[in-house]
Scaffold this motif. Structure first.
Motif, mmCIF file in Angstrom:
data_model
loop_
_atom_site.group_PDB
_atom_site.id
_atom_site.type_symbol
_atom_site.label_atom_id
_atom_site.label_comp_id
_atom_site.label_asym_id
_atom_site.label_seq_id
_atom_site.Cartn_x
_atom_site.Cartn_y
_atom_site.Cartn_z
ATOM 1 N N GLU A 227 16.141 17.030 -34.676
ATOM 2 C CA GLU A 227 15.665 18.093 -35.558
ATOM 3 C C GLU A 227 15.982 17.740 -37.003
ATOM 4 O OE1 GLU A 227 16.006 22.945 -36.245
ATOM 5 O OE2 GLU A 227 17.252 21.946 -34.743
ATOM 6 N N CYS A 228 15.050 18.069 -37.886
ATOM 7 C CA CYS A 228 15.213 17.814 -39.316
ATOM 8 C C CYS A 228 15.004 19.123 -40.064
ATOM 9 C CB CYS A 228 14.176 16.772 -39.773
ATOM 10 S SG CYS A 228 14.235 16.355 -41.522
ATOM 11 N N VAL A 229 15.943 19.457 -40.951
ATOM 12 C CA VAL A 229 15.827 20.672 -41.765
ATOM 13 C C VAL A 229 16.010 20.280 -43.227
ATOM 14 C CG1 VAL A 229 16.744 22.962 -42.272
ATOM 15 C CG2 VAL A 229 16.746 22.111 -39.909
ATOM 16 N N GLY A 230 15.044 20.626 -44.061
ATOM 17 C CA GLY A 230 15.131 20.308 -45.469
ATOM 18 C C GLY A 230 13.787 19.872 -46.017
ATOM 19 N N ARG A 263 6.999 15.591 -36.146
ATOM 20 C CA ARG A 263 6.393 16.887 -35.798
ATOM 21 C C ARG A 263 6.816 17.923 -36.833
ATOM 22 N NH1 ARG A 263 7.721 20.006 -30.098
ATOM 23 N NH2 ARG A 263 5.934 21.446 -30.064
ATOM 24 N N TYR A 264 5.827 18.567 -37.464
ATOM 25 C CA TYR A 264 6.112 19.502 -38.557
ATOM 26 C C TYR A 264 5.814 20.937 -38.130
ATOM 27 C CZ TYR A 264 6.089 15.144 -41.157
ATOM 28 O OH TYR A 264 6.358 13.865 -41.583
ATOM 29 N N MET A 269 5.945 21.937 -46.553
ATOM 30 C CA MET A 269 6.903 20.897 -46.189
ATOM 31 C C MET A 269 7.996 20.679 -47.231
ATOM 32 S SD MET A 269 4.519 17.940 -44.518
ATOM 33 C CE MET A 269 3.339 18.309 -43.223
ATOM 34 N N THR A 270 7.729 21.043 -48.481
ATOM 35 C CA THR A 270 8.721 20.832 -49.531
ATOM 36 C C THR A 270 9.720 21.973 -49.649
ATOM 37 O OG1 THR A 270 7.189 21.756 -51.169
ATOM 38 C CG2 THR A 270 7.167 19.364 -50.878
ATOM 39 N N ALA A 271 9.588 22.999 -48.795
ATOM 40 C CA ALA A 271 10.510 24.137 -48.840
ATOM 41 C C ALA A 271 11.910 23.704 -48.414
ATOM 42 C CB ALA A 271 10.014 25.251 -47.941
ATOM 43 N N PRO A 272 12.961 24.309 -48.999
ATOM 44 C CA PRO A 272 14.338 23.932 -48.637
ATOM 45 C C PRO A 272 14.646 24.128 -47.159
ATOM 46 C CG PRO A 272 14.298 25.252 -50.646
ATOM 47 C CD PRO A 272 12.921 25.310 -50.078
ATOM 48 N N ASP A 273 13.953 25.079 -46.504
ATOM 49 C CA ASP A 273 14.212 25.353 -45.094
ATOM 50 C C ASP A 273 13.110 24.781 -44.192
ATOM 51 O OD1 ASP A 273 12.230 27.046 -45.914
ATOM 52 O OD2 ASP A 273 13.049 28.839 -44.937
ATOM 53 N N SER A 274 12.360 23.820 -44.705
ATOM 54 C CA SER A 274 11.296 23.192 -43.917
ATOM 55 C C SER A 274 11.873 22.590 -42.642
ATOM 56 C CB SER A 274 10.619 22.094 -44.746
ATOM 57 O OG SER A 274 9.657 21.407 -43.977
ATOM 58 N N ARG A 275 11.186 22.795 -41.506
ATOM 59 C CA ARG A 275 11.666 22.304 -40.217
ATOM 60 C C ARG A 275 10.693 21.284 -39.642
ATOM 61 N NH1 ARG A 275 11.207 25.564 -36.397
ATOM 62 N NH2 ARG A 275 12.626 24.457 -35.002
ATOM 63 N N SER A 276 11.255 20.228 -39.102
ATOM 64 C CA SER A 276 10.437 19.178 -38.494
ATOM 65 C C SER A 276 11.276 18.454 -37.449
ATOM 66 C CB SER A 276 9.932 18.200 -39.567
ATOM 67 O OG SER A 276 11.019 17.691 -40.323
ATOM 68 N N GLU A 277 10.659 17.500 -36.765
ATOM 69 C CA GLU A 277 11.359 16.694 -35.774
ATOM 70 C C GLU A 277 10.917 15.243 -35.880
ATOM 71 O OE1 GLU A 277 11.974 19.850 -32.037
ATOM 72 O OE2 GLU A 277 10.316 18.411 -32.006
ATOM 73 N N VAL A 278 11.795 14.346 -35.483
ATOM 74 C CA VAL A 278 11.460 12.941 -35.283
ATOM 75 C C VAL A 278 11.538 12.655 -33.793
ATOM 76 C CG1 VAL A 278 12.287 10.575 -35.568
ATOM 77 C CG2 VAL A 278 12.158 12.081 -37.554
ATOM 78 N N TRP A 279 10.485 12.056 -33.264
ATOM 79 C CA TRP A 279 10.455 11.622 -31.869
ATOM 80 C C TRP A 279 10.497 10.098 -31.858
ATOM 81 C CZ3 TRP A 279 6.824 14.694 -28.088
ATOM 82 C CH2 TRP A 279 7.057 16.073 -28.239
#
Length: 285
Positions: A227-230, A263-264, A269-279
């Motif tokens: 999980e990626c946050v930022g 995965r977004y 996407m530039t929001a401080p709380d933007s959430r994404s994932e790396v697979w």
């Protein structure tokens, strides 16, 4: 054999082929990964690109030869794979800030770049949460990158440029969402024969492929999911760095030569709380 051992065997191969005969295909096989993966991973692990490391090591050895022997500059140039003394002098000056002839003078300052040795370092960083999933093959439709081959040195810059140019077309891609999994906007990195093929913003869907878009299949794989946050792209870059330098060397998995998926979940996407994932496609070591 662990990934660190494989990487150290690759470094030994480089040392034996500083005469300009480093074969990237052979090097990747020794490191047990694809050429693309090795060239992408290396700067994260070392802070320098693989070609630049090889150049620095060759010029370090060349300087030692010039200081220790009476060999002609042209002979030293040939020894390290340079047919042209001019090209050799240019590469030598880039590393040492001096000419090959100046290197023979005791007062000339030279630079030594030591051979890399990979070890596992315990840094006390924050823990990394991940999960392992088995993902079947899925069809995606989207807009592939059209700005040529992405080299390691410019991949990040080209990715940012790609997303900026994509702009409103993101909504055209999202209009194809039909409940297929994995849900959400995807950034997929396709490879072919172990080399970069294209990057593609897309969604998993069974809907027809519109004109101007492209459909592809992401093959089945075992993925390590993080999980990626930022805000993008900084948060994603930092996560990739931690995956390749902290998680992968000690995880008991290898980076499989398949398709990487980002995965977004957050529209902005530039929001401080933007959430994404790396697979990350992986296989047991």
């Amino acid at each position: 054999m662990s990934q660190l051992e494989d990487l150290n065997r690759a470094m030994a191969y480089i040392e034996e082929h500083l005469d300009g005969t480093v074969d990237m295909d052979v090097l990747a096989r020794i490191a047990v990964c694809s050429k693309y993966q090795l060239q992408r991973m290396f700067p994260y692990l070392t802070g320098v690109t693989l070609p630049e490391y090889i150049r620095r090591r060759a010029m370090t050895r060349a300087a030692q030869d010039l200081r220790a022997t009476d060999a002609k500059v042209v002979d030293v140039a040939l020894r390290y794979g340079y047919d042209s003394p001019t090209a050799f002098a240019r590469a030598f000056r880039r590393v040492h800030g001096a000419s090959p002839n100046d290197a023979r003078r005791p007062q000339t300052k030279l630079t030594l770049y030591p051979r890399f040795v990979f070890t596992l370092s315990v840094k006390g960083e924050e823990p990394m949460d991940y999960r392992i999933i088995e993902q079947g093959a899925f069809r995606v439709v989207g807009i592939p990158s059209d700005n040529g081959t992405w080299e390691v040195e410019d991949a990040g810059e080209k990715a940012v440029d790609y997303w900026e140019k994509l702009g409103p077309h993101v909504h055209e891609i999202l209009d194809l969402v039909d409940g297929s999994e994995p849900a959400g906007l995807l950034g997929v990195q396709f490879c072919r024969d172990g080399a970069f093929d294209c990057y593609m913003a897309c969604v998993a869907t069974n809907r027809p492929c519109p004109e101007g878009m492209e459909e592809r299949t992401v093959e089945a794989a075992t993925y390590a999911v993080f999980e990626c946050v930022g805000p993008m792209p900084e948060a994603m870059t930092n996560l990739w760095h931690r995956i390749l330098t902290e998680w992968l060397p000690s995880s008991g998995y290898r980076w499989e030569s398949k398709t990487d998926v980002e995965r977004y979940f957050t529209p902005r996407m530039t929001a401080p709380d933007s959430r994404s994932e790396v697979w990350l496609p992986v296989v047991k070591a």
